[in-house]
Design a protein around this motif. Structure first.
Motif, PDB file in Angstrom:
ATOM      1  N   ARG A 128      59.791  45.189  63.582  1.00  0.00           N
ATOM      2  CA  ARG A 128      59.920  46.468  63.636  1.00  0.00           C
ATOM      3  C   ARG A 128      58.815  46.812  63.786  1.00  0.00           C
ATOM      4  O   ARG A 128      57.957  46.562  64.169  1.00  0.00           O
ATOM      5  CB  ARG A 128      59.511  47.073  62.010  1.00  0.00           C
ATOM      6  N   SER A 129      58.802  48.373  64.515  1.00  0.00           N
ATOM      7  CA  SER A 129      57.430  48.473  64.644  1.00  0.00           C
ATOM      8  C   SER A 129      56.145  48.922  65.066  1.00  0.00           C
ATOM      9  O   SER A 129      56.124  49.438  63.655  1.00  0.00           O
ATOM     10  CB  SER A 129      57.557  50.221  65.970  1.00  0.00           C
ATOM     11  N   VAL A 130      55.170  48.460  65.116  1.00  0.00           N
ATOM     12  CA  VAL A 130      53.721  48.562  63.826  1.00  0.00           C
ATOM     13  C   VAL A 130      52.859  49.571  64.853  1.00  0.00           C
ATOM     14  O   VAL A 130      52.163  49.120  65.810  1.00  0.00           O
ATOM     15  CB  VAL A 130      53.434  46.926  65.028  1.00  0.00           C
ATOM     16  N   ARG A 131      52.221  50.118  63.907  1.00  0.00           N
ATOM     17  CA  ARG A 131      51.223  51.029  64.165  1.00  0.00           C
ATOM     18  C   ARG A 131      49.598  50.941  63.782  1.00  0.00           C
ATOM     19  O   ARG A 131      49.404  52.263  63.873  1.00  0.00           O
ATOM     20  CB  ARG A 131      52.005  52.315  64.457  1.00  0.00           C
ATOM     21  N   LYS A 132      49.393  50.118  63.016  1.00  0.00           N
ATOM     22  CA  LYS A 132      48.826  50.082  62.682  1.00  0.00           C
ATOM     23  C   LYS A 132      48.174  48.311  63.073  1.00  0.00           C
ATOM     24  O   LYS A 132      48.660  47.423  62.672  1.00  0.00           O
ATOM     25  CB  LYS A 132      48.326  50.014  61.057  1.00  0.00           C
TER      26      LYS A 132
ATOM     27  N   GLY B  14      48.097  61.133  73.548  1.00  0.00           N
ATOM     28  CA  GLY B  14      46.883  61.046  71.862  1.00  0.00           C
ATOM     29  C   GLY B  14      47.638  60.060  70.731  1.00  0.00           C
ATOM     30  O   GLY B  14      47.264  59.947  69.782  1.00  0.00           O
ATOM     31  N   GLN B  15      47.804  59.215  71.429  1.00  0.00           N
ATOM     32  CA  GLN B  15      48.626  57.827  70.159  1.00  0.00           C
ATOM     33  C   GLN B  15      47.611  56.725  70.449  1.00  0.00           C
ATOM     34  O   GLN B  15      47.911  55.923  70.997  1.00  0.00           O
ATOM     35  CB  GLN B  15      49.704  57.654  70.776  1.00  0.00           C
ATOM     36  N   MET B  16      46.594  57.661  69.052  1.00  0.00           N
ATOM     37  CA  MET B  16      45.973  56.497  69.329  1.00  0.00           C
ATOM     38  C   MET B  16      45.552  55.316  68.475  1.00  0.00           C
ATOM     39  O   MET B  16      44.872  54.651  68.317  1.00  0.00           O
ATOM     40  CB  MET B  16      44.494  57.695  68.531  1.00  0.00           C
TER      41      MET B  16
HETATM   42  C1  LIG Z   1      62.221  53.673  75.468  1.00  0.00           C
HETATM   43  C2  LIG Z   1      61.289  53.811  73.222  1.00  0.00           C
HETATM   44  C3  LIG Z   1      60.325  54.677  73.562  1.00  0.00           C
HETATM   45  C4  LIG Z   1      59.643  54.557  72.033  1.00  0.00           C
HETATM   46  N1  LIG Z   1      58.267  55.695  72.593  1.00  0.00           N
HETATM   47  C5  LIG Z   1      57.409  55.604  71.885  1.00  0.00           C
HETATM   48  C6  LIG Z   1      56.446  56.431  71.647  1.00  0.00           C
HETATM   49  O1  LIG Z   1      55.845  56.875  72.331  1.00  0.00           O
HETATM   50  N2  LIG Z   1      55.405  55.887  70.140  1.00  0.00           N
HETATM   51  C7  LIG Z   1      55.924  55.056  69.029  1.00  0.00           C
HETATM   52  O2  LIG Z   1      55.129  55.397  68.622  1.00  0.00           O
HETATM   53  N3  LIG Z   1      56.836  55.025  69.373  1.00  0.00           N
HETATM   54  C8  LIG Z   1      58.249  54.734  70.001  1.00  0.00           C
HETATM   55  N4  LIG Z   1      58.727  53.631  70.398  1.00  0.00           N
HETATM   56  C9  LIG Z   1      59.840  53.231  69.042  1.00  0.00           C
HETATM   57  C10 LIG Z   1      60.524  53.543  68.381  1.00  0.00           C
HETATM   58  O3  LIG Z   1      59.985  55.216  67.546  1.00  0.00           O
HETATM   59  C11 LIG Z   1      60.707  53.209  67.784  1.00  0.00           C
HETATM   60  O4  LIG Z   1      61.498  51.725  68.251  1.00  0.00           O
HETATM   61  C12 LIG Z   1      62.208  52.895  66.619  1.00  0.00           C
HETATM   62  O5  LIG Z   1      61.961  54.235  65.549  1.00  0.00           O
HETATM   63  C13 LIG Z   1      62.368  52.991  65.471  1.00  0.00           C
HETATM   64  O6  LIG Z   1      61.936  51.876  64.879  1.00  0.00           O
HETATM   65  P1  LIG Z   1      62.184  50.219  65.094  1.00  0.00           P
HETATM   66  O7  LIG Z   1      61.095  49.665  65.723  1.00  0.00           O
HETATM   67  O8  LIG Z   1      60.494  49.894  63.897  1.00  0.00           O
HETATM   68  O9  LIG Z   1      62.609  49.765  63.778  1.00  0.00           O
HETATM   69  C14 LIG Z   1      59.963  54.085  71.569  1.00  0.00           C
HETATM   70  C15 LIG Z   1      60.721  53.432  71.920  1.00  0.00           C
HETATM   71  C16 LIG Z   1      61.474  53.340  72.224  1.00  0.00           C
HETATM   72  C17 LIG Z   1      63.043  51.854  72.871  1.00  0.00           C
END
Ligand SMILES: Cc1cc2nc3c(=O)[nH]c(=O)nc-3n(C[C@H](O)[C@H](O)[C@H](O)COP(=O)(O)O)c2cc1C
Length: 192
Positions: free
Chosen positions: A12-16, A66-68
């Motif tokens: 999953r995307s990690v933001r912390k 600003g995605q700090m």
């Molecule tokens: C092409 C692309 C651009 C993205 N850009 C951002 C971004 O600028 N900032 C961010 O926090 N997440 C970004 N993401 C992550 C997505 O938000 C995230 O993959 C999606 O919400 C699904 O969540 P998951 O990765 O936790 O499954 C991006 C993902 C992709 C594939």
């Protein structure tokens, strides 16, 4: 080492991020994974800038509107498409499509490798292209495709959902839903 389906299902995307550094050997493994990705004509029409410097990470976060949270991650991998390298062989299609795809696949491989090694990542695609090129000192003909932030997660990430497959996976012809019984839970079952 977890298996590939496990990594894909759990990523999953990690933001912390915790401040813990990414180990040198892990950076190398992640980069090797990226470079093992397929590319059109095996031209590898992309470049990767490895950014660990705190000030530069902060600048990249600012350039990403600003995605700090990005600045917290101890490692940024900046994937740049290199259109000229592909266009020499594939012309316009190489420049406009293949180089972007090459960079995208390499970035995806790096992401999966990082997760397999116990790190968290986030794909960042929202940024000012010119500013990113300037920050990493890249020539103007490169196209920044993604910044992958890497680091040890701090806390747990919320799970995200996906569209039902019937909405976008088709059988034989567009519009005919593909009958499927696969779920992430199935993916996580042990296989032999
Ligand atoms: C092409 C692309 C651009 C993205 N850009 C951002 C971004 O600028 N900032 C961010 O926090 N997440 C970004 N993401 C992550 C997505 O938000 C995230 O993959 C999606 O919400 C699904 O969540 P998951 O990765 O936790 O499954 C991006 C993902 C992709 C594939």
């Amino acid at each position: 080492m977890p298996d590939l389906f496990d990594v894909m299902a759990r990523r999953r995307s990690v933001r912390k991020y915790s401040p813990e550094e990414v180990r040198e050997e892990d950076i190398n493994a992640i980069l090797e994974a990226a470079c093992s990705a397929p590319s059109a004509g095996n031209l590898q029409a992309y470049e990767i800038v490895v950014v660990r410097d705190k000030g530069r990470r902060r600048s990249l976060a600012e350039a990403s509107f600003g995605q700090m949270f990005m600045a917290e991650a101890p490692l940024h991998l900046v994937f740049l498409a290199y259109p000229a390298r592909s266009s020499r062989v594939y012309g316009r299609r190489g420049a406009k499509l293949y180089s972007i795809q090459d960079a995208t696949i390499a970035a995806t491989f790096s992401m999966l490798a990082a997760h397999a090694l116990g790190y968290g990542t986030c794909w960042v695609g929202a940024f000012d292209d010119e500013r990113v090129l300037h920050i990493v000192g890249a020539p103007k003909d490169r196209i920044p495709v993604a910044i992958i932030t890497v680091g040890k997660p701090r806390g747990r990430e919320p799970t995200t959902s996906r569209l039902g497959m019937e909405e976008f996976v088709f059988k034989e012809v567009h519009g005919t839903p593909f009958p499927h019984k696969v779920s992430m839970k199935n993916l996580l079952r042990p296989r032999c």
